[in-house]
Enzyme design. Structure first.
Site, PDB file in Angstrom:
ATOM      1  N   GLY A 334       0.822  -1.207   0.000  1.00  0.00           N
ATOM      2  CA  GLY A 334       0.000   0.000   0.000  1.00  0.00           C
ATOM      3  C   GLY A 334       0.848   1.246   0.000  1.00  0.00           C
ATOM      4  N   GLN A 335       0.160   2.344  -0.016  1.00  0.00           N
ATOM      5  CA  GLN A 335       0.807   3.639  -0.146  1.00  0.00           C
ATOM      6  C   GLN A 335       0.229   4.543   0.921  1.00  0.00           C
ATOM      7  OE1 GLN A 335       2.678   4.640  -3.283  1.00  0.00           O
ATOM      8  NE2 GLN A 335       3.334   6.235  -1.885  1.00  0.00           N
ATOM      9  N   GLY A 336       1.077   5.043   1.801  1.00  0.00           N
ATOM     10  CA  GLY A 336       0.572   5.918   2.849  1.00  0.00           C
ATOM     11  C   GLY A 336       1.044   7.335   2.652  1.00  0.00           C
ATOM     12  N   GLY A 337       0.705   8.190   3.604  1.00  0.00           N
ATOM     13  CA  GLY A 337       1.073   9.592   3.504  1.00  0.00           C
ATOM     14  C   GLY A 337       2.578   9.795   3.574  1.00  0.00           C
ATOM     15  N   GLY A 339       4.980   7.231   3.021  1.00  0.00           N
ATOM     16  CA  GLY A 339       5.809   6.322   2.244  1.00  0.00           C
ATOM     17  C   GLY A 339       5.022   5.115   1.773  1.00  0.00           C
ATOM     18  N   SER A 340       5.660   4.292   0.932  1.00  0.00           N
ATOM     19  CA  SER A 340       4.965   3.096   0.478  1.00  0.00           C
ATOM     20  C   SER A 340       5.420   1.889   1.299  1.00  0.00           C
ATOM     21  CB  SER A 340       5.197   2.868  -1.005  1.00  0.00           C
ATOM     22  OG  SER A 340       6.416   3.410  -1.399  1.00  0.00           O
ATOM     23  N   VAL A 341       4.533   0.909   1.413  1.00  0.00           N
ATOM     24  CA  VAL A 341       4.793  -0.232   2.274  1.00  0.00           C
ATOM     25  C   VAL A 341       4.918  -1.499   1.439  1.00  0.00           C
ATOM     26  CG1 VAL A 341       3.979  -1.544   4.260  1.00  0.00           C
ATOM     27  CG2 VAL A 341       3.423   0.869   4.057  1.00  0.00           C
ATOM     28  N   LYS A 355       8.456  -0.199   5.387  1.00  0.00           N
ATOM     29  CA  LYS A 355       7.973   1.102   4.932  1.00  0.00           C
ATOM     30  C   LYS A 355       9.137   1.915   4.401  1.00  0.00           C
ATOM     31  CE  LYS A 355       4.645   4.452   6.015  1.00  0.00           C
ATOM     32  NZ  LYS A 355       3.417   4.551   6.766  1.00  0.00           N
ATOM     33  N   ASP A 452      -3.203  10.518  13.327  1.00  0.00           N
ATOM     34  CA  ASP A 452      -3.692  10.101  12.015  1.00  0.00           C
ATOM     35  C   ASP A 452      -4.510   8.812  12.112  1.00  0.00           C
ATOM     36  OD1 ASP A 452      -4.059  10.392   9.338  1.00  0.00           O
ATOM     37  OD2 ASP A 452      -2.085   9.645   8.744  1.00  0.00           O
TER      38      ASP A 452
END
Ligand SMILES: *[C@@H]1O[C@H](CO)[C@@H](O)[C@H](O)[C@H]1NC(C)=O
Ligand SMILES: *[C@@H]1O[C@H](CO)[C@@H](O)[C@H](O)[C@H]1NC(C)=O
Ligand SMILES: *[C@@H]1O[C@H](CO)[C@@H](O)[C@H](O)[C@H]1NC(C)=O
Ligand SMILES: *[C@@H]1O[C@H](CO)[C@@H](O)[C@H](O)[C@H]1NC(C)=O
Ligand SMILES: *[C@@H]1O[C@H](CO)[C@@H](O)[C@H](O)[C@H]1NC(C)=O
Ligand SMILES: *[C@@H]1O[C@H](CO)[C@@H](O)[C@H](O)[C@H]1NC(C)=O
Ligand SMILES: *[C@@H]1O[C@H](CO)[C@@H](O)[C@H](O)[C@H]1NC(C)=O
Ligand SMILES: *[C@@H]1O[C@H](CO)[C@@H](O)[C@H](O)[C@H]1NC(C)=O
Length: 648
Positions: A334-337, A339-341, A355, A452
């Site tokens: 997935g892609q978070g605020g 960085g990508s995981v 991450k 968050d």
């Protein structure tokens, strides 16, 4: 001929590697940050920020490819223009490093409050700007700056110093437009040498470049006789210094056609000695590479290096690269605020989530490691465990426990084939999340505010036990608050009003987000914060007022649980009350959830109510708060926004 080509390539290859190694200062030091206020178009702020983020994402690969980038995203009033460029004497890898740091720091201009802003950040090695109009070929504008050193040059005669510096910068300003917008030069008189660099940005044409540099010369005069001066214009950069700051090596950083032809000539004449050169170069290269790497690592880690290397929190970058098959897309979770995981399998067979942080942490690597150390000591069944990090590679990585069942958000709204969550599961998820938060806020020794909390940050394991992800991330980035500004873009619907408006941060900010999450889980709907939908807070509150909360409950939930579900909705409403002080603490929420006899007070209104949702942003600005007690209208106390926007 083939042989010639072969040698040419090999030589060229070593040559460029060699050049890269000897040039290792990206000059990622800040010369000036200029933030500008634009017309406050509050309703479009959120769109502006997400366009801004899209622009920044698009700029990076272009920089890596061609050393400058001009990008536009969005439409109408929320259009964002972005421009980045490196100084032409930097080599590509230094350019990338400079730019990566520049990108994190320009966030300090981001429109966090109600004013839409533009921003310009001048580094000594690179430049980045965004704005809401097309400034690409602009040569001069309001925000132009002159930055002088504080100390006078140690020259034996100031008048003479003044004269020859002026001559030098004048020469540069004449030569640069004639030489693809870039020129460096130096001059020595008496006992002091002066070095200068002039560059016009790529999209500024020759005549605009000339006038921009002429202006820069007239302004840099005011710096004399200080030992260093910079004129920072919209279209160009001019700097002189008594220290040699630019690269003037035998290897030009960008080899254009002319350079390549010259190289070929040199090669032809020295063909006979080439073999020898190669062998020597290879030997030196190997030794040098080791030295440079060691030196770099030592510099980054300082006194910590010993501890880091021994710590079991430290993962080597290479091993994590291999674990994720070189960050292959098929391993992306997935892609978070921030960085990508990626999913990764360590050599011992253990599966972890890795991450990859967008933001460069070179500057505060020791802080970063200490924080990872602290956060990794936190353990709770409802928190995703942080296992360690890698800080010696080209980017920073965090290693987490792997949680197999995806996020609550994906489970509820994305996975079509998943069995709908039954009541028991939902209750367990809400309770577990509350317990995890109560632990973070009140029981752990660090007292962490998550900031968050949202559906996609709550992960589910095989038994549907919730685990909160990404806590403590904000602690890792004390300097740029990047993670928070990014969160603003993605999760406005979860943010407590006092946080959005005043930047006021307390545990009650998490309680608010938790309330939104509870309501989403019980109603089976997302809290959309967009222009065409009514917020579910609004909807649930309306049901509450007419005493029909059970009608808001997700129809999938079995009838015999309606009463319990309504009780949870009421707790949710308690958590999203407009006034932070009235929201319960997380430990109280846990008590309410576990003890049926615990009394639940009557909630008061959530924020943003006396409006349709299209007006929400305007209400943040005015009516909602003005009509309510002063705790809102005045943003007193510790305001994080302030510290974000003021340059340090
Ligand atoms: C920009 O706006 C802030 C507050 O919104 C104000 O304090 C500041 O002086 C403004 N700056 C300029 C250059 O107008
Ligand atoms: C803006 O960015 C988004 C997200 O990256 C992208 O999908 C879209 O195509 C971009 N729009 C323009 C006009 O470049
Ligand atoms: C150069 O750019 C300036 C400013 O954008 C513009 O006014 C001028 O017409 C351009 N000149 C040429 C020759 O393209
Ligand atoms: C400029 O000032 C800083 C500190 O104020 C100093 O460290 C530096 O050596 C000065 N001179 C130059 C040429 O940068
Ligand atoms: C140059 O000479 C002056 C006086 O003769 C002296 O004060 C100064 O320190 C010297 N500067 C350098 C860089 O040696
Ligand atoms: C500096 O040099 C100028 C020109 O050479 C001369 O006129 C002046 O007297 C000198 N000043 C000092 C303080 O030596
Ligand atoms: C500037 O250019 C002129 C003519 O090209 C040259 O004579 C002079 O030495 C140069 N001065 C400096 C400081 O580079
Ligand atoms: C670059 O360095 C060489 C020798 O190291 C010197 O002769 C030359 O003048 C320098 N060029 C500039 C522009 O400083």
């Amino acid at each position: 001929m083939n042989q010639f080509l072969f040698f040419f390539l090999i030589f060229f290859f070593f040559f460029s590697l060699f050049a890269k190694l000897s040039l290792s200062d990206p000059r990622a030091t800040e010369a000036a940050l200029v933030c500008t206020n634009r017309t406050a178009s509050t309703t479009e702020r959120q769109t502006f920020i997400s366009n801004y983020l899209a622009v920044m994402d698009a700029v990076t690969p272009l920089i890596v490819q061609q050393r400058f980038a001009a990008v536009v995203n969005g439409t109408g009033d929320t259009k964002v223009f972005g421009y980045g460029e490196c100084m032409k004497d930097l080599d590509q890898s230094d350019c990338n490093v400079c730019f990566a740091q520049c990108k994190t720091q320009i966030l300090r201009c981001l429109p966090f409050q109600l004013v839409t802003r533009g921003g310009r950040l001048f580094y000594d090695g690179c430049y980045l700007r965004y704005d809401d109009y097309n400034f690409f070929s602009e040569s001069l504008s309001e925000g132009d700056r002159t930055v002088c050193n504080t100390s006078d040059a140690a020259s034996s005669n100031q008048t003479v110093f003044r004269d020859y510096v002026l001559q030098l910068v004048r020469n540069l300003s004449v030569e640069a437009p004639k030489n693809d917008g870039f020129f460096v030069g130096s001059v020595s008189r008496g006992n002091v040498s002066v070095y200068g660099l002039a560059q016009c940005w790529e999209l500024v044409n020759k005549s605009a470049c000339e006038s921009c540099l002429a202006n820069a010369v007239s302004r840099i005069r005011s710096c004399l006789p200080k030992e260093e001066g910079r004129a920072l214009n919209a279209g160009c950069y001019l700097r002189y210094s008594t220290e040699k700051f630019y690269y003037n090596s035998t290897a030009p950083p960008v080899i254009g056609n002319r350079g390549r032809r010259k190289l070929a000539v040199i090669l032809a004449t020295t063909f006979s000695t080439l073999a020898l050169t190669l062998i020597i170069a290879t030997a030196v290269f190997c030794v040098n590479k080791k030295l440079v790497r060691k030196r770099r690592e030592r510099k980054q880690l300082g006194a910590l290096s010993h501890i880091v290397n021994k710590s079991k929190l430290n993962f080597s970058y290479e091993s994590l690269e291999r674990a994720t098959n070189y960050f292959h897309d098929s391993n992306k979770l997935g892609q978070g605020g921030s960085g990508s995981v990626y999913k990764g399998t360590l050599p011992n067979g253990k599966v972890v989530a890795i991450k990859r942080l967008f933001f460069n942490t070179r500057q505060w690597v020791d802080h970063f490691f200490n924080e990872v150390n602290l956060i990794s000591s936190i353990y709770h069944k409802n928190l995703v465990k942080l296992l360690g990090c890698s800080i010696t590679g080209p980017e920073s990585l965090l290693v987490y426990e792997y949680v197999p069942n995806q996020s609550l958000h994906d489970y509820l709204f994305v996975k079509k084939d998943a069995e709908p969550l039954r009541w028991e599961a939902r209750f367990k998820i809400v309770l577990g999340t509350a317990e995890g938060l109560a632990y973070l806020h009140e029981e752990s020794k660090l007292r962490i505010i998550h900031r968050d909390i949202k559906l996609s940050n709550v992960l589910l394991d095989e038994d549907l036990i919730p685990k909160i992800a990404d806590f403590g991330l904000a602690r890792l980035f004390p300097e740029d608050k990047t993670h928070i500004s990014t969160a603003v873009a993605g999760t406005l619907g979860y943010m407590a009003p006092e946080y959005v408006v005043c930047g006021k941060l307390s545990e009650k900010v998490d309680v608010y987000s938790f309330g939104v999450l509870v309501i989403e889980v019980i109603c089976g709907k997302r809290n959309k914060f967009s222009e065409d939908s009514v917020s579910i807070l609004h909807m649930v509150w309306n049901h509450y007022e007419v005493d029909k909360l059970c009608e808001a409950v997700d129809p999938i939930i079995e009838d015999n649980f309606l009463k319990e579900a309504s009780r949870l909705l009421k707790i949710g409403l308690l958590c999203v009350q407009a006034y932070a002080e009235m929201r319960p603490s997380m430990s109280t929420v846990v008590q309410m959830l576990t003890d049926d006899a615990h009394e639940i007070p009557q909630p008061t209104q959530p924020p943003f109510l006396n409006s349709s949702s299209t007006e929400v942003s305007q209400n943040i600005a005015s009516e909602t708060y003005n009509s309510q007690p002063e705790s809102y209208t005045q943003c007193s106390g510790n305001s994080m926004t302030q510290s974000m926007i003021e340059p340090r």
